[in-house]
Design a protein around this motif. Structure first.
Motif, PDB file in Angstrom:
ATOM      1  N   ARG A 205       0.751  -1.223  -0.085  1.00 47.85           N
ATOM      2  CA  ARG A 205      -0.081  -0.105   0.023  1.00 47.85           C
ATOM      3  C   ARG A 205       0.823   1.310  -0.076  1.00 47.85           C
ATOM      4  O   ARG A 205       0.604   2.178  -0.682  1.00 47.85           O
ATOM      5  N   ILE A 206       2.067   1.060   0.761  1.00 50.64           N
ATOM      6  CA  ILE A 206       2.778   2.351   0.960  1.00 50.64           C
ATOM      7  C   ILE A 206       3.476   2.707  -0.359  1.00 50.64           C
ATOM      8  O   ILE A 206       3.647   3.758  -0.967  1.00 50.64           O
ATOM      9  N   SER A 207       3.851   1.650  -1.333  1.00 51.30           N
ATOM     10  CA  SER A 207       4.622   1.420  -2.440  1.00 51.30           C
ATOM     11  C   SER A 207       3.592   2.143  -3.489  1.00 51.30           C
ATOM     12  O   SER A 207       3.997   3.062  -4.268  1.00 51.30           O
ATOM     13  N   LYS A 208       2.278   1.764  -3.395  1.00 55.71           N
ATOM     14  CA  LYS A 208       1.423   2.361  -4.400  1.00 55.71           C
ATOM     15  C   LYS A 208       1.183   3.887  -3.907  1.00 55.71           C
ATOM     16  O   LYS A 208       0.906   4.536  -4.903  1.00 55.71           O
TER      17      LYS A 208
ATOM     18  N   ALA B 241       1.690   7.144  -6.653  1.00 55.71           N
ATOM     19  CA  ALA B 241       0.663   8.199  -6.855  1.00 55.71           C
ATOM     20  C   ALA B 241       1.369   9.517  -6.669  1.00 55.71           C
ATOM     21  O   ALA B 241       0.918  10.453  -7.447  1.00 55.71           O
ATOM     22  N   VAL B 242       2.048   9.794  -5.819  1.00 58.33           N
ATOM     23  CA  VAL B 242       2.611  10.875  -5.406  1.00 58.33           C
ATOM     24  C   VAL B 242       3.853  11.565  -6.484  1.00 58.33           C
ATOM     25  O   VAL B 242       4.148  12.419  -6.918  1.00 58.33           O
ATOM     26  N   ASN B 243       4.452  10.379  -7.096  1.00 55.50           N
ATOM     27  CA  ASN B 243       5.796  10.430  -7.949  1.00 55.50           C
ATOM     28  C   ASN B 243       5.046  10.025  -9.587  1.00 55.50           C
ATOM     29  O   ASN B 243       6.202   9.475 -10.206  1.00 55.50           O
ATOM     30  N   ASP B 244       4.033  10.570  -9.999  1.00 53.41           N
ATOM     31  CA  ASP B 244       3.888  10.244 -11.354  1.00 53.41           C
ATOM     32  C   ASP B 244       3.953   8.916 -11.851  1.00 53.41           C
ATOM     33  O   ASP B 244       4.566   8.638 -12.890  1.00 53.41           O
ATOM     34  N   GLY B 245       3.834   7.786 -10.965  1.00 48.47           N
ATOM     35  CA  GLY B 245       3.914   6.367 -11.398  1.00 48.47           C
ATOM     36  C   GLY B 245       5.667   5.754 -10.995  1.00 48.47           C
ATOM     37  O   GLY B 245       5.453   4.506 -10.898  1.00 48.47           O
ATOM     38  N   GLU B 246       6.175   6.540 -10.646  1.00 52.38           N
ATOM     39  CA  GLU B 246       7.556   6.080 -10.298  1.00 52.38           C
ATOM     40  C   GLU B 246       7.398   5.508  -8.858  1.00 52.38           C
ATOM     41  O   GLU B 246       6.720   6.335  -7.832  1.00 52.38           O
TER      42      GLU B 246
ATOM     43  N   VAL C 190       8.821   3.011  -5.035  1.00 48.22           N
ATOM     44  CA  VAL C 190       9.787   2.166  -4.554  1.00 48.22           C
ATOM     45  C   VAL C 190       9.085   0.815  -4.225  1.00 48.22           C
ATOM     46  O   VAL C 190       7.852   0.774  -3.706  1.00 48.22           O
ATOM     47  N   SER C 191       9.870  -0.075  -4.628  1.00 49.30           N
ATOM     48  CA  SER C 191       9.304  -1.511  -4.316  1.00 49.30           C
ATOM     49  C   SER C 191       8.940  -1.844  -3.000  1.00 49.30           C
ATOM     50  O   SER C 191       9.506  -1.378  -2.155  1.00 49.30           O
TER      51      SER C 191
END
Length: 100
Positions: A3-6, A10-15, A17-18
């Motif tokens: 969830r945190i990764s998603k 969302a904040v980083n235009d799709g980029e 951290v796994s």
């Protein structure tokens, strides 16, 4: 972690951290975070990238510094030493306080 990764994505235009990398960071298994990861985390948490860097290890003082300091302290009177102790106590107390 997923969830945190998603949310980071969302904040980083799709980029993102796994979730595995986040787990490794949180458990201390990752010591050096890449510049890209620092950038993504800094956007997500609204912190500067330097916030995610460990502080540098202090280096021990060299003998010349210690000798110079000892020479200067030897010339101080009791009142001057008491004033220095007060300053050190104030700074130490301030560093231990939690930020607002």
């Amino acid at each position: 972690m997923l969830r945190i990764s998603k949310d980071i994505s969302a904040v980083n235009d799709g980029e993102t951290v796994s979730h595995a990398q986040l787990h490794n960071i949180l458990t201390g298994k990752t010591e050096n975070i890449s510049e890209k990861t620092k950038r993504l985390l800094s956007r997500f948490f609204e912190k500067r990238p330097s916030h995610f860097c460990p502080p540098p290890a202090p280096s021990p003082p060299d003998a010349d510094f210690i000798n110079a300091l000892a020479t200067r302290i030897a010339g101080l009177d009791a009142g001057q030493i008491a004033a220095i102790k007060q300053i050190i106590d104030l700074v130490s107390t301030h560093e231990r306080e939690e930020p607002p």
